[in-house]
Write a protein that holds these residues in place. Structure first.
Motif, PDB file in Angstrom:
ATOM      1  N   THR A 197       0.831  -1.209   0.000  1.00 58.28           N
ATOM      2  CA  THR A 197       0.000   0.000   0.000  1.00 58.28           C
ATOM      3  C   THR A 197       0.862   1.254   0.000  1.00 58.28           C
ATOM      4  OG1 THR A 197      -1.743  -1.167   1.210  1.00 58.28           O
ATOM      5  CG2 THR A 197      -1.822   1.244   1.215  1.00 58.28           C
ATOM      6  N   ARG A 198       1.886   1.275   0.845  1.00 60.17           N
ATOM      7  CA  ARG A 198       2.740   2.465   0.914  1.00 60.17           C
ATOM      8  C   ARG A 198       3.543   2.655  -0.376  1.00 60.17           C
ATOM      9  NH1 ARG A 198       7.525   4.755   2.077  1.00 60.17           N
ATOM     10  NH2 ARG A 198       7.371   6.734   3.205  1.00 60.17           N
ATOM     11  N   ASP A 199       4.049   1.567  -0.943  1.00 56.84           N
ATOM     12  CA  ASP A 199       4.800   1.691  -2.192  1.00 56.84           C
ATOM     13  C   ASP A 199       3.935   2.289  -3.290  1.00 56.84           C
ATOM     14  OD1 ASP A 199       6.996   0.655  -0.944  1.00 56.84           O
ATOM     15  OD2 ASP A 199       6.948  -1.294  -1.962  1.00 56.84           O
ATOM     16  N   ARG A 200       2.679   1.876  -3.339  1.00 50.16           N
ATOM     17  CA  ARG A 200       1.774   2.438  -4.350  1.00 50.16           C
ATOM     18  C   ARG A 200       1.505   3.920  -4.095  1.00 50.16           C
ATOM     19  NH1 ARG A 200      -2.826  -2.396  -4.934  1.00 50.16           N
ATOM     20  NH2 ARG A 200      -1.420  -3.995  -5.777  1.00 50.16           N
ATOM     21  N   LEU A 201       1.355   4.288  -2.829  1.00 50.24           N
ATOM     22  CA  LEU A 201       1.160   5.702  -2.499  1.00 50.24           C
ATOM     23  C   LEU A 201       2.369   6.539  -2.900  1.00 50.24           C
ATOM     24  CD1 LEU A 201      -0.529   5.559   1.030  1.00 50.24           C
ATOM     25  CD2 LEU A 201      -1.542   6.415  -1.086  1.00 50.24           C
ATOM     26  N   MET A 202       3.571   6.021  -2.669  1.00 43.93           N
ATOM     27  CA  MET A 202       4.777   6.784  -3.014  1.00 43.93           C
ATOM     28  C   MET A 202       4.924   6.939  -4.524  1.00 43.93           C
ATOM     29  SD  MET A 202       5.852   7.744  -0.153  1.00 43.93           S
ATOM     30  CE  MET A 202       7.289   8.602  -0.773  1.00 43.93           C
ATOM     31  N   CYS A 203       4.484   5.952  -5.288  1.00 44.95           N
ATOM     32  CA  CYS A 203       4.511   6.091  -6.747  1.00 44.95           C
ATOM     33  C   CYS A 203       3.533   7.173  -7.202  1.00 44.95           C
ATOM     34  CB  CYS A 203       4.165   4.751  -7.407  1.00 44.95           C
ATOM     35  SG  CYS A 203       5.458   3.496  -7.231  1.00 44.95           S
ATOM     36  N   ALA A 204       2.404   7.277  -6.501  1.00 45.39           N
ATOM     37  CA  ALA A 204       1.444   8.339  -6.822  1.00 45.39           C
ATOM     38  C   ALA A 204       2.015   9.711  -6.455  1.00 45.39           C
ATOM     39  CB  ALA A 204       0.131   8.098  -6.095  1.00 45.39           C
ATOM     40  N   LEU A 205       2.720   9.792  -5.312  1.00 46.29           N
ATOM     41  CA  LEU A 205       3.333  11.057  -4.914  1.00 46.29           C
ATOM     42  C   LEU A 205       4.454  11.466  -5.864  1.00 46.29           C
ATOM     43  CD1 LEU A 205       3.566  10.750  -1.000  1.00 46.29           C
ATOM     44  CD2 LEU A 205       1.794  11.823  -2.398  1.00 46.29           C
ATOM     45  N   ALA A 206       5.092  10.484  -6.493  1.00 47.97           N
ATOM     46  CA  ALA A 206       6.154  10.795  -7.458  1.00 47.97           C
ATOM     47  C   ALA A 206       5.601  11.568  -8.641  1.00 47.97           C
ATOM     48  CB  ALA A 206       6.823   9.505  -7.927  1.00 47.97           C
ATOM     49  N   GLN A 207       4.357  11.291  -9.031  1.00 48.18           N
ATOM     50  CA  GLN A 207       3.736  12.045 -10.121  1.00 48.18           C
ATOM     51  C   GLN A 207       3.344  13.446  -9.675  1.00 48.18           C
ATOM     52  OE1 GLN A 207       0.482   9.686 -11.598  1.00 48.18           O
ATOM     53  NE2 GLN A 207       1.794   7.964 -12.189  1.00 48.18           N
ATOM     54  N   ASP A 208       3.001  13.573  -8.390  1.00 46.65           N
ATOM     55  CA  ASP A 208       2.630  14.878  -7.861  1.00 46.65           C
ATOM     56  C   ASP A 208       3.860  15.767  -7.665  1.00 46.65           C
ATOM     57  OD1 ASP A 208       0.699  16.753  -6.656  1.00 46.65           O
ATOM     58  OD2 ASP A 208       1.795  16.339  -4.801  1.00 46.65           O
ATOM     59  N   CYS A 209       4.981  15.164  -7.267  1.00 44.16           N
ATOM     60  CA  CYS A 209       6.227  15.907  -7.033  1.00 44.16           C
ATOM     61  C   CYS A 209       7.361  15.244  -7.800  1.00 44.16           C
ATOM     62  CB  CYS A 209       6.560  15.956  -5.544  1.00 44.16           C
ATOM     63  SG  CYS A 209       5.447  16.955  -4.561  1.00 44.16           S
ATOM     64  N   PRO A 210       7.460  15.489  -9.093  1.00 42.15           N
ATOM     65  CA  PRO A 210       8.538  14.864  -9.878  1.00 42.15           C
ATOM     66  C   PRO A 210       9.905  15.442  -9.517  1.00 42.15           C
ATOM     67  CG  PRO A 210       7.337  16.448 -11.216  1.00 42.15           C
ATOM     68  CD  PRO A 210       6.590  16.345  -9.917  1.00 42.15           C
ATOM     69  N   GLY A 211      10.910  14.636  -9.741  1.00 42.96           N
ATOM     70  CA  GLY A 211      12.281  15.085  -9.502  1.00 42.96           C
ATOM     71  C   GLY A 211      12.923  14.490  -8.276  1.00 42.96           C
ATOM     72  N   TYR A 212      12.123  14.002  -7.345  1.00 43.37           N
ATOM     73  CA  TYR A 212      12.678  13.434  -6.116  1.00 43.37           C
ATOM     74  C   TYR A 212      12.947  11.936  -6.225  1.00 43.37           C
ATOM     75  CZ  TYR A 212      11.414  17.830  -3.828  1.00 43.37           C
ATOM     76  OH  TYR A 212      11.316  19.154  -3.474  1.00 43.37           O
ATOM     77  N   GLY A 213      12.316  11.279  -7.167  1.00 40.22           N
ATOM     78  CA  GLY A 213      12.520   9.842  -7.336  1.00 40.22           C
ATOM     79  C   GLY A 213      11.781   8.986  -6.331  1.00 40.22           C
ATOM     80  N   PHE A 214      10.624   9.463  -5.861  1.00 40.01           N
ATOM     81  CA  PHE A 214       9.859   8.698  -4.875  1.00 40.01           C
ATOM     82  C   PHE A 214       9.499   7.305  -5.387  1.00 40.01           C
ATOM     83  CE2 PHE A 214       8.067  12.883  -3.000  1.00 40.01           C
ATOM     84  CZ  PHE A 214       9.184  13.003  -2.188  1.00 40.01           C
ATOM     85  N   GLU A 215       9.295   7.185  -6.695  1.00 38.65           N
ATOM     86  CA  GLU A 215       8.903   5.890  -7.248  1.00 38.65           C
ATOM     87  C   GLU A 215      10.027   4.865  -7.155  1.00 38.65           C
ATOM     88  OE1 GLU A 215      10.874   8.105 -10.567  1.00 38.65           O
ATOM     89  OE2 GLU A 215       9.538   8.564  -8.892  1.00 38.65           O
ATOM     90  N   GLN A 216      11.252   5.342  -6.979  1.00 36.49           N
ATOM     91  CA  GLN A 216      12.403   4.440  -6.896  1.00 36.49           C
ATOM     92  C   GLN A 216      12.751   4.088  -5.451  1.00 36.49           C
ATOM     93  OE1 GLN A 216      13.817   3.008  -9.496  1.00 36.49           O
ATOM     94  NE2 GLN A 216      12.514   4.101 -10.956  1.00 36.49           N
ATOM     95  N   HIS A 217      12.987   5.119  -4.626  1.00 37.03           N
ATOM     96  CA  HIS A 217      13.484   4.870  -3.261  1.00 37.03           C
ATOM     97  C   HIS A 217      12.387   4.936  -2.208  1.00 37.03           C
ATOM     98  CE1 HIS A 217      13.185   9.217  -2.912  1.00 37.03           C
ATOM     99  NE2 HIS A 217      14.030   9.370  -3.915  1.00 37.03           N
ATOM    100  N   LYS A 218      11.162   5.302  -2.601  1.00 37.59           N
ATOM    101  CA  LYS A 218      10.000   5.337  -1.694  1.00 37.59           C
ATOM    102  C   LYS A 218      10.201   6.272  -0.503  1.00 37.59           C
ATOM    103  CE  LYS A 218       8.129   2.193  -4.307  1.00 37.59           C
ATOM    104  NZ  LYS A 218       9.211   1.987  -5.285  1.00 37.59           N
ATOM    105  N   GLY A 219      11.064   7.288  -0.680  1.00 34.95           N
ATOM    106  CA  GLY A 219      11.243   8.295   0.364  1.00 34.95           C
ATOM    107  C   GLY A 219      12.380   8.035   1.320  1.00 34.95           C
ATOM    108  N   TYR A 220      13.083   6.923   1.175  1.00 32.83           N
ATOM    109  CA  TYR A 220      14.189   6.619   2.097  1.00 32.83           C
ATOM    110  C   TYR A 220      15.409   7.496   1.790  1.00 32.83           C
ATOM    111  CZ  TYR A 220      11.754   2.633   4.111  1.00 32.83           C
ATOM    112  OH  TYR A 220      10.845   1.846   4.780  1.00 32.83           O
TER     113      TYR A 220
END
Length: 285
Positions: A197-220
């Motif tokens: 669930t969290r991984d899917r949420l972070m992929c959605a946040l990556a589209q909202d805030c591009p450039g941080y790579g949330f879809e890759q590292h999930k915020g770590y």
């Protein structure tokens, strides 16, 4: 001089025994080498880890305690994104095979098990936002989300297993199990649901805030994420009081950083005494 024939034979046999003793280690070495050779390629040095079991849940069922839930969270350590908690009540007659600690599974395995768990078990999820984490701190926010997940289950459990050392303030009995996601099957199932669930949420946040790579590292706090923080500054999804985020905020938005009061500074206090006031030194003696 008369010699004892037995002594003569033992003397002759002594070298043979000594040779046999020397040969024994060689044979043992050969046999051990053969045993090593029988080990399949790629399996050397692997320590087998027992998967989580349903033993504790079944013990409660035998005592008439049911339903039994397991709960776990994902996302305590990252610099960005929410904490996601999940609670799961497994059906004893329809437990999906392959459930394990989410950290031991690949992303593909977690996705498949997520669908199977949601199709056969009672599942609930709760989310603690970065704003709540900033307000309450990460531990309290995690415990809040775990409790909310337990309360949100379709059927109220009579016993709850939670991963970690902190018990939850629930209406039913709660048992904290350190390393529970690798021991208790219900907790392991919850860890998979929370992680996916969290991984899917972070992929959605990556589209909202591009450039941080949330879809890759999930915020770590990986080097790529730290580099993006240094270049772009923190986003609204970052946890303000985590040290790398606070440093990036001070660099990009210094006006948002409150000055720290120096508790050791000396402040001069001016005391004025009116001239008309006379102090009698002998007063009170």
């Amino acid at each position: 001089m008369i010699r004892d024939p037995s002594a003569k034979t033992s003397a002759k046999a002594a070298p043979k025994k000594a040779a046999a003793k020397k040969a024994a280690p060689i044979k043992a070495a050969k046999s051990s080498a053969a045993d090593v050779a029988k080990v399949p390629a790629g399996k050397k040095g692997i320590i087998a880890v027992a998967p989580p079991s349903f033993r504790r849940e079944r013990a409660l069922i035998k005592r008439g305690v049911w339903p039994v839930a397991g709960c776990d969270e994902a996302g305590r350590g990252p610099l960005a994104g929410p904490v996601v908690a999940a609670a799961v009540i497994l059906d004893p007659d329809r437990i999906p095979r392959g459930i394990d600690d989410s950290k031991r599974l690949t992303a593909e395995e977690r996705e498949k098990l997520f669908d199977k768990i949601c199709a056969t078990a009672q599942v609930s999820v709760a989310v603690a936002s970065p704003a709540r984490i900033d307000r309450d701190n990460i531990l309290r926010a995690s415990l809040w989300a775990l409790k909310r997940a337990v309360v949100a289950l379709p059927e109220a459990p009579r016993h709850v297993f939670v991963d970690g050392r902190d018990r939850l303030d629930t209406a039913c009995d709660c048992e904290a199990v350190i390393g529970g996601d690798g021991i208790v099957l219900s907790i392991a199932a919850a860890s998979i649901v929370a992680k996916v669930t969290r991984d899917r949420l972070m992929c959605a946040l990556a589209q909202d805030c591009p450039g941080y790579g949330f879809e890759q590292h999930k915020g770590y706090a990986v080097p790529e994420h730290l580099d993006a923080l240094d270049r772009l500054g923190p986003s609204i999804h970052h946890r303000s009081f985590f040290a790398p985020v606070a440093a990036a905020r001070a660099k990009h938005m210094p006006w948002t950083v409150e000055p720290v009061q120096d508790l050791f500074s000396v402040t001069e206090v001016e005391v004025q005494v009116e001239a008309s006031v006379e102090i009698d030194a002998s007063a009170g003696l």
